[in-house]
Scaffold this active site. Structure first.
Site, PDB file in Angstrom:
ATOM      1  N   LYS A  71      55.484  52.849  55.172  1.00  0.00           N
ATOM      2  CA  LYS A  71      56.374  53.555  56.088  1.00  0.00           C
ATOM      3  C   LYS A  71      57.505  52.631  56.524  1.00  0.00           C
ATOM      4  CE  LYS A  71      55.700  55.830  60.294  1.00  0.00           C
ATOM      5  NZ  LYS A  71      54.851  56.167  61.436  1.00  0.00           N
ATOM      6  N   LYS A  87      60.033  48.581  61.762  1.00  0.00           N
ATOM      7  CA  LYS A  87      60.814  47.408  62.158  1.00  0.00           C
ATOM      8  C   LYS A  87      60.152  46.113  61.718  1.00  0.00           C
ATOM      9  CE  LYS A  87      58.854  46.986  66.765  1.00  0.00           C
ATOM     10  NZ  LYS A  87      57.926  48.132  66.799  1.00  0.00           N
ATOM     11  N   LYS A 133      46.626  46.689  66.846  1.00  0.00           N
ATOM     12  CA  LYS A 133      47.516  45.667  67.409  1.00  0.00           C
ATOM     13  C   LYS A 133      46.776  44.395  67.798  1.00  0.00           C
ATOM     14  CE  LYS A 133      51.430  48.420  69.040  1.00  0.00           C
ATOM     15  NZ  LYS A 133      52.204  48.881  70.184  1.00  0.00           N
TER      16      LYS A 133
END
Ligand code: TRP
Length: 358
Positions: free
Chosen positions: A219, A222, A136
């Site tokens: 995958k 969102k 992240k």
């Protein structure tokens, strides 16, 4: 000392906490961040459907980790809306609030209380090895990240350990965090005396993994590149059908399950299998000699038939926010019955005065 409920337990992780005594059902706990306006098909198949099954057998706790939702920049109105929406979708998807405990993390203050203690038990090096934090912060660097993002796994450890679950159903990506929770439980037990159960990660089979409809080797997530790759639980029937009909398929014409050679078709088969509750083999046989288009049309019907009512029920729940809030308040009260004695015991063991009454 030692008058708290389970301080005389042997060092096996056994506990006499309410509901986890002999003969009681084993316990599981899980949560999904309220980070989008709708859950997507990957959340539904990979997590929610699986949770619904576990509640038959286990004493299940499901929660909405809204405190994790502020570890990155966020809009307050979005967060509150998404918390409601996530709760409504859990319930519409089959979480039975009579049987399981459903609550919002920030409404149970014990999460914040235990989280600080977990943070103090965690080494900087250990926390620095969390791959999700590294992922992240890869783009903007760690200096740009909030300390909360770094402390995210310690809050998650608190979420888990507060309820003394046997198992934590999570996706692969959360396995390292559950591992940290295990280590912290053991460390606390070793330093301050047997207190926490050391939980097991429950990882669903890879068959439950759903990929992006437009990019079937990634995958479903969102952060999909194209919104058409993402099938949302709150999509209209028309949107769902359209996204499935325009899903990317593979070269050739044969319908078979092969994630390497035929990722697009295999993804459609996996979705069909999960939503329609039929085996892949059965489907491959049925579609032998037929075309990709046939599979898509039939799958669109199956998905709309299964998810349409879930969406409608979720929207209905969202029409009465006062009722939804009341239901979540009851869930939080139930959760606190379990969490409060754990925090009281932890406070005693680490040398705090007893928690304030409220
Ligand atoms: N980190 C999890 C996710 O992103 C959500 C989560 C927070 C969680 N606390 C948890 C999951 C405790 C299981 C148990 O999906």
């Amino acid at each position: 000392m030692g008058q708290t409920p389970h301080s005389q337990e042997p060092a096996t992780g056994a506990t006499t906490l309410p509901g986890v005594g002999e003969g009681a059902r084993e316990r599981v706990l899980s949560g999904m961040q309220p980070s989008a306006d709708s859950l997507h098909l990957g959340n539904y198949i990979g997590a929610l459907k699986n949770w619904v099954r576990t509640q038959e057998e286990y004493d299940a706790y499901f929660f909405i980790p809204d405190m994790h939702g502020i570890t990155v920049a966020h809009e307050p109105t979005d967060l509150r809306e998404r918390t409601h929406r996530t709760a409504a979708q859990y319930i519409a998807g089959g979480i039975d609030v009579g049987r399981s405990t459903l609550f919002v993390q920030s409404q149970v203050p014990e999460h914040a209380q235990l989280s600080w203690i977990m943070t103090c038990l965690t080494g900087m090096g250990e926390a620095s090895r969390m791959t999700q934090f590294k992922d992240k912060t890869r783009r903007s660097g760690t200096d740009a990240a909030g300390v909360g993002l770094f402390a995210y796994p310690m809050l998650m450890a608190a979420d888990i350990l507060l309820y003394q679950p046997h198992g934590v159903p999570v996706g692969d990506d959360q396995k390292q965090h559950v591992e940290l929770a295990r280590n912290l439980a053991q460390r606390f037990n070793h330093r301050f005396g047997e207190t926490f159960r050391v939980p097991e990660p429950f990882i669903p089979e890879s068959g439950a993994r759903i990929y992006d409809l437009q990019n079937p080797t990634a995958k479903m997530s969102k952060s999909a590149e194209s919104p058409n790759g993402l099938l949302n639980l709150l999509d209209t029937d028309k949107q769902m059908a359209k996204k499935i009909r325009s899903a990317v398929t593979d070269d050739g014409t044969e319908i078979r399950f092969d994630r390497e050679e035929k990722p697009g078709v295999s993804n459609l088969l996996a979705i069909y299998s999960a939503v329609g509750e039929r085996s892949i083999d059965d489907l491959v046989e049925e579609f032998q000699g037929r075309m990709y288009g046939h599979l898509k049309v039939e799958l669109a019907d199956v998905v709309v038939a299964a998810l349409g009512p879930v969406r409608d029920r979720a929207l209905e729940l969202l029409d009465d926010r006062a009722e939804l809030d009341a239901l979540l308040a009851r869930g939080a009260a139930k959760a606190r019955e379990t969490a409060r004695p754990v925090v009281a015991e932890v406070y005693e063991k680490i040398g705090f005065l007893p928690p304030a009454q409220d």
